[in-house]
Design an enzyme around this catalytic site. Structure first.
Site, short mmCIF file in Angstrom:
data_model
loop_
_atom_site.label_atom_id
_atom_site.label_comp_id
_atom_site.label_asym_id
_atom_site.label_seq_id
_atom_site.Cartn_x
_atom_site.Cartn_y
_atom_site.Cartn_z
N ASN A 193 51.60 47.97 61.04
CA ASN A 193 50.24 48.26 61.36
C ASN A 193 49.72 49.54 60.65
OD1 ASN A 193 51.72 49.56 63.38
ND2 ASN A 193 50.34 49.11 64.94
N ASP A 204 52.65 43.26 64.53
CA ASP A 204 52.64 44.03 65.88
C ASP A 204 51.58 45.00 66.00
OD1 ASP A 204 54.11 45.33 68.14
OD2 ASP A 204 53.87 47.36 67.03
N HIS A 236 54.37 40.43 69.04
CA HIS A 236 53.86 41.16 70.04
C HIS A 236 53.02 40.43 70.87
CE1 HIS A 236 51.07 44.71 71.17
NE2 HIS A 236 50.69 43.65 71.84
N ARG A 287 53.39 55.40 60.46
CA ARG A 287 51.98 55.76 60.38
C ARG A 287 51.43 55.73 58.79
NH1 ARG A 287 50.82 53.36 64.77
NH2 ARG A 287 50.68 54.54 66.67
N ASP A 325 59.26 51.59 70.34
CA ASP A 325 57.78 51.36 70.14
C ASP A 325 57.24 52.92 69.87
OD1 ASP A 325 55.28 50.61 69.60
OD2 ASP A 325 55.12 49.82 71.94
N HIS A 356 58.80 44.55 72.82
CA HIS A 356 58.52 45.45 73.87
C HIS A 356 58.06 44.50 75.32
CE1 HIS A 356 54.55 44.73 72.20
NE2 HIS A 356 54.59 45.58 71.40
O1 DOR Z 1 51.08 51.21 72.64
C1 DOR Z 1 51.15 50.60 71.36
N1 DOR Z 1 50.77 51.28 70.29
N2 DOR Z 1 51.47 49.30 71.17
C2 DOR Z 1 51.45 48.75 70.22
O2 DOR Z 1 51.93 47.51 70.06
C3 DOR Z 1 51.15 49.23 68.96
C4 DOR Z 1 51.30 50.88 69.28
C5 DOR Z 1 50.44 51.60 68.10
O3 DOR Z 1 50.55 51.03 66.76
O4 DOR Z 1 49.90 52.61 68.46
#
Ligand code: DOR
Length: 420
Positions: free
Chosen positions: A84, A141, A168, A54, A294, A221
């Site tokens: 991401n 992803d 993904h 994050r 994940d 995943h």
């Molecule tokens: O559940 C998920 N959360 N799947 C993902 O591919 C992204 C992830 C996220 O970044 O929160």
């Protein structure tokens, strides 16, 4: 315990590397710091191919420091940070920032890079400049690359760079507006469901593109029985395809969503019991190479929103090993050694992390996970070291507790306590 098997021994570590492995060595090293590993399995440190740290951008949910501490407590010595973030890890500048922040982390932080600019699926990201910084896995992803032609070009490009694309698998035209698996439970709950085919169509396409381009592809995943079957067939035909499954997908089903608790909302969604059984079988027979967490922290105020509006994702780093021992070993599907393979040496190979995944032998980097396989513990709601609390396993009794984690020779976890 490593890829070559199991033996009873002491492990001597100095200057970041393993220097000796053999019986009765502790007594020959008076004055050395001794970590008690009696009753424990000593394995190469775990490697997570799928961690959302994050940072930059969502530090209220997790930071590189807190996420990597959770990783160390879970027995991980390396994590692959997903791109991401905000801004996305789609160029050298952002990748460099993540790697620099990771330098002081209690776990080796590797960066993935986005396949497309801003993960928007429209133009290829400057993969070469990221590869120069050591990026070996590229992924958008959070979303899949929807455009077939762009994905083909990215795969062709990846061959020359010596990197792997990780997908993904989710066809957005089938998943848009959905918030759980399409099936009996989505009907009962009145929530819009996503069919298994949303994943499977992209698995099918990417296997076809791997065949066309000769490029390696890693499928993130995977959650459905159909996906497992396609990967098994692709491997049988010799294609360079690898795949991972997340602990929640082999532990939980869509029935968990029945209280509309968004802790159980995740992408891809929790599927049904037949899918769970297929994932376990796929891990056991090697169709699925790796367990990847994940780990997806979300701040409580976000996860407390109504099910259809809350962000998808759940924590995983501190639970993966114990969930695997409990669900897969105690469930009779796999041995402890095979589980450690899916958590350590196989993912290390997929991500080309040469300092991780063992073997536990003189000369190799001293990245180790020491786990007490007999320890039983009950998951609480604290979220552990993570900044977030979205834990879907609260109240579960699990077997297997990480006692120590050693990162390049330094004990970063001792007796289950983080040292930094
Ligand atoms: O559940 C998920 N959360 N799947 C993902 O591919 C992204 C992830 C996220 O970044 O929160």
């Amino acid at each position: 315990m490593d890829a070559s098997g199991e033996r009873e021994a002491d492990v001597v570590v100095a200057d970041g590397r393993i220097v000796e492995v053999g019986p009765g060595l502790a007594s020959q090293h008076a004055g050395a710091q001794v970590l008690d590993a009696s009753g424990c399995l000593v394995s190469p440190g775990l490697v997570d191919l799928h961690t959302h740290l994050r940072q930059p951008g969502k530090e209220e949910a997790e930071t590189i420091e807190t996420g990597s501490r959770a990783a160390a407590l879970g027995g991980y010595t390396a994590v692959l940070a997903m791109p991401n973030t905000t801004p996305a890890m789609d160029c050298a500048a952002v990748v460099r920032e993540v790697l620099e922040l990771g330098r002081s982390a209690p776990c080796d932080v590797h960066a993935s890079g986005a396949i497309t600019v801003e993960r928007a699926g429209a133009a290829l990201a400057p993969m070469a400049e990221m590869a120069e910084l050591g990026v070996r896995i590229f992924t958008d992803d959070g979303t899949g690359v929807q455009d077939d032609r762009l994905m083909r070009r990215a795969l062709e490009y990846s061959v020359g760079l010596g990197v792997t694309l990780a997908q993904h698998c989710e066809v957005s035209s089938l998943s848009e507006g959905t918030c759980m698996h399409e099936g009996e439970w989505s009907s009962r709950l009145g929530l819009p469901g996503q069919p298994a085919e949303a994943e499977e169509l992209m698995v099918m396409r990417d296997i076809a593109l791997a065949r066309l381009t000769g490029a390696r592809i890693h499928l993130l995943h995977l959650s459905t029985a159909g996906s497992v079957a396609m990967v098994a067939a692709a491997k049988a035909s010799g294609l360079p395809v690898s795949a991972e499954a997340a602990p929640h997908h082999f532990t939980l089903t869509d029935e968990c969503c029945k209280e509309y608790d968004a802790t159980f909302k995740v992408h891809p969604p929790l599927r049904n019991a037949a899918d769970v059984a297929a994932l376990k079988a796929g891990l056991a027979d090697g169709s699925i190479d790796a367990i990847a967490t994940d780990h997806a922290p979300h701040a409580p105020e976000d996860k407390e929103r109504p099910f259809d509006q809350a962000p998808p994702g759940m924590l995983g780093l501190e639970f993966a090993l114990a969930l695997a021992f409990t669900e897969l070993v105690d469930g009779g599907a796999m041995s402890e050694a095979d589980v450690l393979g899916t958590l350590s040496w196989k993912p290390a190979a997929i991500a080309q992390m040469v300092d991780h995944g063992g073997p536990v032998e003189a000369g190799h980097a001293a990245n180790l996970c020491i786990v007490d396989p007999a320890a039983r513990w009950t998951v609480d709601a604290s979220g552990g070291a993570s900044r977030s609390r979205n834990v879907p396993y609260v109240g579960r009794e699990l077997r297997g507790k990480v006692r120590h984690t050693v990162l390049f020779g330094e004990p970063v976890v001792i007796g289950g306590e983080a040292q930094r």
